[in-house]
Structure formats: structure tokens, C-alpha cells
Design an enzyme around this catalytic site. Structure first.
Site, PDB file in Angstrom:
ATOM      1  N   GLU A 222      10.443   0.503  10.661  1.00 40.65           N
ATOM      2  CA  GLU A 222      10.830   1.791  10.392  1.00 40.65           C
ATOM      3  C   GLU A 222      10.603   2.672  10.661  1.00 40.65           C
ATOM      4  O   GLU A 222       9.712   3.101   9.661  1.00 40.65           O
ATOM      5  CB  GLU A 222      12.106   0.948   8.733  1.00 40.65           C
TER       6      GLU A 222
ATOM      7  N   CYS B 207      13.346  11.215   8.291  1.00 46.26           N
ATOM      8  CA  CYS B 207      13.334   9.932   9.225  1.00 46.26           C
ATOM      9  C   CYS B 207      14.536  10.303   9.849  1.00 46.26           C
ATOM     10  O   CYS B 207      14.583  10.681  11.502  1.00 46.26           O
ATOM     11  CB  CYS B 207      12.864   8.694   9.343  1.00 46.26           C
TER      12      CYS B 207
ATOM     13  N   LYS C 235       0.721  -1.088  -0.193  1.00 45.03           N
ATOM     14  CA  LYS C 235      -0.156   0.147  -0.077  1.00 45.03           C
ATOM     15  C   LYS C 235       0.544   1.405   0.173  1.00 45.03           C
ATOM     16  O   LYS C 235       1.711   1.491   0.973  1.00 45.03           O
ATOM     17  CB  LYS C 235      -0.575  -0.098   1.772  1.00 45.03           C
TER      18      LYS C 235
ATOM     19  N   VAL D 254       1.413   5.043  14.811  1.00 43.24           N
ATOM     20  CA  VAL D 254       1.416   4.135  13.497  1.00 43.24           C
ATOM     21  C   VAL D 254       1.158   2.778  13.215  1.00 43.24           C
ATOM     22  O   VAL D 254       0.765   1.560  13.364  1.00 43.24           O
ATOM     23  CB  VAL D 254       1.206   4.555  11.684  1.00 43.24           C
ATOM     24  N   GLY D 255       2.423   2.966  13.361  1.00 39.38           N
ATOM     25  CA  GLY D 255       4.072   1.295  13.979  1.00 39.38           C
ATOM     26  C   GLY D 255       3.444   0.000  15.177  1.00 39.38           C
ATOM     27  O   GLY D 255       3.182  -0.642  14.388  1.00 39.38           O
TER      28      GLY D 255
ATOM     29  N   GLY E 251       7.326   4.412   8.071  1.00 37.43           N
ATOM     30  CA  GLY E 251       6.200   5.624   8.819  1.00 37.43           C
ATOM     31  C   GLY E 251       6.089   6.370  10.573  1.00 37.43           C
ATOM     32  O   GLY E 251       7.336   5.780  11.275  1.00 37.43           O
ATOM     33  N   SER E 252       5.575   6.562  10.499  1.00 34.56           N
ATOM     34  CA  SER E 252       5.395   7.212  12.141  1.00 34.56           C
ATOM     35  C   SER E 252       5.278   5.500  13.218  1.00 34.56           C
ATOM     36  O   SER E 252       5.041   5.190  13.205  1.00 34.56           O
ATOM     37  CB  SER E 252       4.196   8.184  12.555  1.00 34.56           C
ATOM     38  N   THR E 253       6.187   6.165  14.642  1.00 39.94           N
ATOM     39  CA  THR E 253       5.767   5.431  15.707  1.00 39.94           C
ATOM     40  C   THR E 253       5.072   5.131  15.610  1.00 39.94           C
ATOM     41  O   THR E 253       4.164   4.465  16.817  1.00 39.94           O
ATOM     42  CB  THR E 253       6.434   6.265  17.131  1.00 39.94           C
TER      43      THR E 253
ATOM     44  N   GLU F  88       9.968  14.696  17.623  1.00 38.38           N
ATOM     45  CA  GLU F  88      10.215  14.717  15.957  1.00 38.38           C
ATOM     46  C   GLU F  88       8.994  15.963  14.909  1.00 38.38           C
ATOM     47  O   GLU F  88       7.322  15.796  15.370  1.00 38.38           O
ATOM     48  CB  GLU F  88       9.815  13.553  14.805  1.00 38.38           C
TER      49      GLU F  88
END
Length: 500
Positions: free
Chosen positions: A267, A301, A191, A248-249, A244-246, A398
Site C-alpha cells: 500500500e 497517502c 518493523k 521503497v515498495g 509506505g512510499s512507492t 506526492e
């Protein structure tokens, strides 16, 4: 950094959008619901085109195609040599269409066209070729066992892989995930970020032309809360890889655990320290810091956004950093020589401007920038804060934008403690002439990548990943292949075993 006049400076992009539908089982198809969404030009905030929006039903179709291709199709059963040959052809096609892909990336993402041409496309080709070369070199081990037995290991493809990529380096992260998975014999449902779907769909067509069989690579455009959530929780996906972002991870990891306990590679975010010792060449240090912070409009990042400068050269560094940032050419990314384009979208644009206000509120000294530019689009000028303290919001969180925070320190012991005082651990930079200091700092900083007297130097063979909340696992290089392999051990008795 003169104010922009977007109406007069906006250049007509040298590209036509060709592919806007979902790519499932080797064909471009409308979404089951028929829904579409707009993808925007960051230079103006206006729509480029409408793209099919994948939802749960579309994810199910893509996974069904990928599962059939893995369980019954030729791709996992080909020799590694043959898979590698097809991937080399894929790389050649990406290279041949490089100018069009670079322009499409700039149109959808806003990064300078010069950067897309010089970095994103060639590096993507390098990544594909690197993994193609590994396709016929995936071997197990022969085991010398005790007693009358022999054993060996098989390195087998893990299965159907779900992948999700970010918007800051769309084509590069597409291939950093797709190419090792395909080299290992996996099938893929990937995606794209909802902000930047266009180059992924173009690369889907090139996969067809390269000879990748139907169902092996499926490309979906859609939103994280629908398509992304469906991929993360799908019972027939065997592996997840996300960049992506922490925040969402964390959600993806929870969904993977609650479904079939599929393994994840993550990552995620960073707040990387760049440490400048007082023996450094200040001019070189300023140039390295400028690269570390302002590359891709700060949307990296690994950005070295916390610049720690030792007190002996602090004032000189700040003065020269301001002078260097003033030279940054901001403007339409299709204009020759432009180094700094717009931020990706309105949400990111407004987030960065809020952080500038946070810096002022907390008492940091705004020594450059801090403003938006132009009447259209999402341009923000390079910004520098000095006298930043560790507990300020701009030093802890961030930002993902063109803001340099400069912090003062006295001793090595102090900067080690402060550099590590973060939830993140993605990267770090060290600028010094003393190899002993460099080695001590490199071993003391809890991060995945350390650059000494340089920054953001990457390669297809260089692993990337982080400590702490910057992620799990590594991508790129031979480490990236291990994400997509299972190890099976086979044991059998020898001819004269008493068990026969």
C-alpha cells in the site's frame, strides 16, 4: 495561523516512555550489536529517548522465534474461537490504555492529541475486534466433482509474515497488519518506522498481557536499509506486507522476488484527485477539500491533494478555501483545540518547503501560506496554490504535506483524462448533486477508493488499496484476511470409485 513561539507554547506531554527494547519471543531484549538510535519529538526536534536498533542478526532471531512458534507452537493449532478470544482481550487492553497510547502517539508523531484520541485509538480497537470476529469463520468449500471423487478446500495460515509500517498512522497501521495475520493463525515479525517506534513497542507488551504466546508477535525498531531489507529478503519469511512510499515498495518487491519469491502486499503512494463539479454546494465542497488535504498535516497517502474545480465556481471556491484554511488552528498538538501540529521530522519538513518553492517556480499562484512557523520543531502553515497546471511538479508528485493545489477544468471528459493522468491510483473524491455524473466519474477513475460527497471516510470493513503504482492487493475488511491465507485443495475417491 499566527506564528508560533515554540519555547513558550510547548506543553509537557502527559506520558512516560516505558518500552525501548526489541520484542522477540515474548521478551524485551537489547539488540545483538547493542546499538540504539534516537526518536525525536517533532514539536522541538529534540530527542525523546533512545531505542534499540534492529539489524540483520536481530531479524534472524525474530524470524527464528516466529518460525518455531508457527511450526511447533499452539497459535496456528488453536481453534479460531480461542484465537479470537485472545484478540478480543488484546482489543480491550488497547482500549483501556487508550489515553496513554494516544499521548505516546502524539509525542512521537506530532499529530494532534484530540485526533489520536478520537480517531487513531478507537479505530485501532475496531480493527482488532473486526478481525477477532473472523478468526472462527475462516472456512473452505466442499467441491461437487465430476466422477466418483470428492474434494474440499482448506484455508490455512500462510506462515511467518514480515510486516513494515509507516510513520503517519503508526498504531493504526500496526493493527491493520497484525490483527488479520494473527486471526488467520500466522506468526509475525513487524518493523516500525524509525521515526515512530514507541507505540508499537507498547502494544507488544499488551500482546503479552492478552495471552498471545511467545514468538507469535515480534516487534522490531530499526531502519529500512538494514532491518527492513533483511525482512524483505529473508528466506524463512513466507509473506511481506508493507505500507509506505512507492520507491521503497519497489525495493521490497525486488528483494522478495530475488529471495524465495514470497508474495507481497503493498500500500503505497498517492496523488488523489478531488473533483468539484459546478453544481456543488461550494461551502460543503470547501469543507470536504479542507479535510481531504489537511488531515494529519497532509501526511495521508489518500490525501485529495489535486483539487479539480469546474470553471463556473472556480474563483468562488478558491476564495472560500483560503478563508477556511485561515481558520485552521496550528500549534502544539498537546494543546486543546489544536488541529494542525508539526510535520514528522526535518527531512519531511524541508521536502515540503522545497515543493512550495517548486510551485512558485513553475508559475502557480501562492494564495495562502508557504511558510514555516516557530523557532523550534517542524511546523508548516496550511498552504494553497491556485492556477495549478498538470505538468507542474506540485501536481505530479506526492508531497505528503499541507499543500492544496487547485486546478481548473471545463468538462467531465477533460477531468476524467486529467484525473487519471498520474502514476498513482489510490483514491479520488467527487462532489456533485447529480447522481449520473457521480456514477460516471466513479466508474471512470482508476483508483482503489472513490468518495462521493465526502472524503476519508474509512472503516474496519472497508478495503484499502490502489491501482497502478499505488500498490498491490487490499488491506482491511475481509479482503485483508486473504493476504494471510493459503488455499489447499484435498481430493479423495468415493467409496464406490473404480479406483478402489
Amino acid at each position: 495561523m499566527a506564528p508560533l513561539s515554540s519555547e513558550s507554547n510547548t506543553v509537557l506531554p502527559p506520558v512516560t516512555v516505558k518500552y525501548t527494547k526489541l520484542f522477540i519471543n515474548g521478551e524485551f531484549v537489547d539488540s545483538v550489536s547493542g546499538k540504539t538510535f534516537e526518536t525525536l519529538d517533532p514539536r522541538t526536534g529534540e530527542a525523546i529517548t533512545r531505542v534499540s536498533e534492529a539489524q540483520k542478526e536481530d531479524v534472524d532471531l525474530a524470524v527464528k522465534a516466529a518460525r518455531a512458534a508457527f511450526d511447533h507452537g499452539p497459535w496456528p493449532r488453536m481453534s479460531g474461537f480461542e484465537r479470537g478470544r485472545i484478540l478480543y482481550k488484546y482489543a480491550d487492553l488497547v482500549s483501556q490504555h487508550g489515553d496513554e497510547l494516544a499521548a505516546l502517539e502524539t509525542f512521537d508523531n506530532g499529530k494532534p492529541l484530540d485526533m489520536a484520541r478520537i480517531l487513531d485509538i478507537p479505530y485501532s480497537v475496531e480493527v482488532i475486534r473486526y478481525n477477532a470476529g473472523f478468526a472462527d469463520k475462516i472456512h473452505g468449500l466442499t467441491l461437487k466433482m465430476s466422477g466418483q471423487y470428492q474434494g474440499y478446500t482448506l484455508h490455512e495460515p500462510i506462515g511467518v509474515v514480515g510486516q513494515m509500517i509507516p510513520w503517519n498512522f503508526p498504531i493504526l497501521t500496526f493493527f491493520s497488519k497484525v490483527s488479520p495475520a494473527l486471526a488467520c493463525g500466522c506468526t509475525v515479525v513487524i518493523k516500525s518506522a524509525e521515526q515512530t517506534p514507541l507505540t508499537a513497542l507498547y502494544c507488544a507488551q499488551l500482546a503479552n498481557e492478552a495471552g498471545i504466546p511467545p514468538g507469535v508477535l515480534n516487534v522490531l525498531s530499526g531502519f529500512g536499509e538494514t532491518a527492513g531489507a533483511s525482512i524483505s529478503s529473508h528466506m524463512d519469511i513466507d509473506k511481506i506486507s508493507f505500507t509506505g512510499s512507492t520507491q521503497v515498495g519497489r525495493l521490497i518487491m525486488e528483494a522478495a522476488a530475488k529471495s524465495n519469491l514470497k508474495p507481497v502486499t503493498l500500500e503505497m503512494g498517492g496523488k488523489s484527485p478531488l473533483i468539484v463539479m459546478d453544481d456543488a454546494d461550494v461551502d460543503k465542497a470547501v469543507n470536504i477539500a479542507h479535510l481531504a488535504v489537511y488531515t494529519n498535516m497532509g501526511q495521508v497517502c489518500l490525501a485529495g491533494s489535486r483539487v479539480f474545480v469546474q470553471e463556473g465556481i472556480y474563483d468562488e471556491f478558491v476564495k472560500k478555501a483560503v478563508a477556511r484554511a485561515k481558520q485552521q488552528v496550528v500549534g502544539d498538538p498537546f494543546q486543546p483545540g489544536v488541529q494542525h501540529g508539526p510535520q514528522i521530522d526535518k527531512m519531511q519538513f524541508e521536502k515540503i518547503l522545497k515543493y512550495i518553492q517548486y510551485g512558485k517556480r513553475d508559475g502557480a499562484n501562492l494564495v495562502l501560506g508557504g511558510n514555516s512557523l516557530g523557532n523550534k520543531g517542524f511546523y508548516i502553515e496550511p498552504t494553497i496554490f491556485s492556477d495549478v497546471e498538470d505538468d507542474m511538479q506540485i501536481a505530479k508528485e506526492e508531497i505528503f504535506g499541507p499543500i492544496m493545489s487547485i486546478l481548473k477544468f471545463k468538462t467531465i471528459e477533460e477531468v476524467i483524462e486529467r484525473g487519471n493522468k498520474t502514476i498513482y491510483g489510490l483514491g479520488a473524491g467527487i462532489i456533485t448533486k447529480d447522481i449520473d455524473i457521480a456514477n460516471r466519474l466513479a466508474r471512470s477513475l482508476r483508483v482503489g477508493t472513490v468518495w462521493i460527497n465526502c472524503y476519508l471516510v474509512v472503516g474496519a470493513d472497508v478495503p484499502l488499496g490502489g491501482y497502478k503504482m499505488s500498490g498491490i492487493g487490499r488491506e482491511y475488511g475481509s479482503y485483508g484476511l486473504t493476504n494471510y491465507l493459503q488455499v489447499k485443495c484435498v481430493i479423495s475417491p468415493l467409496q464406490h470409485s473404480p479406483w478402489l
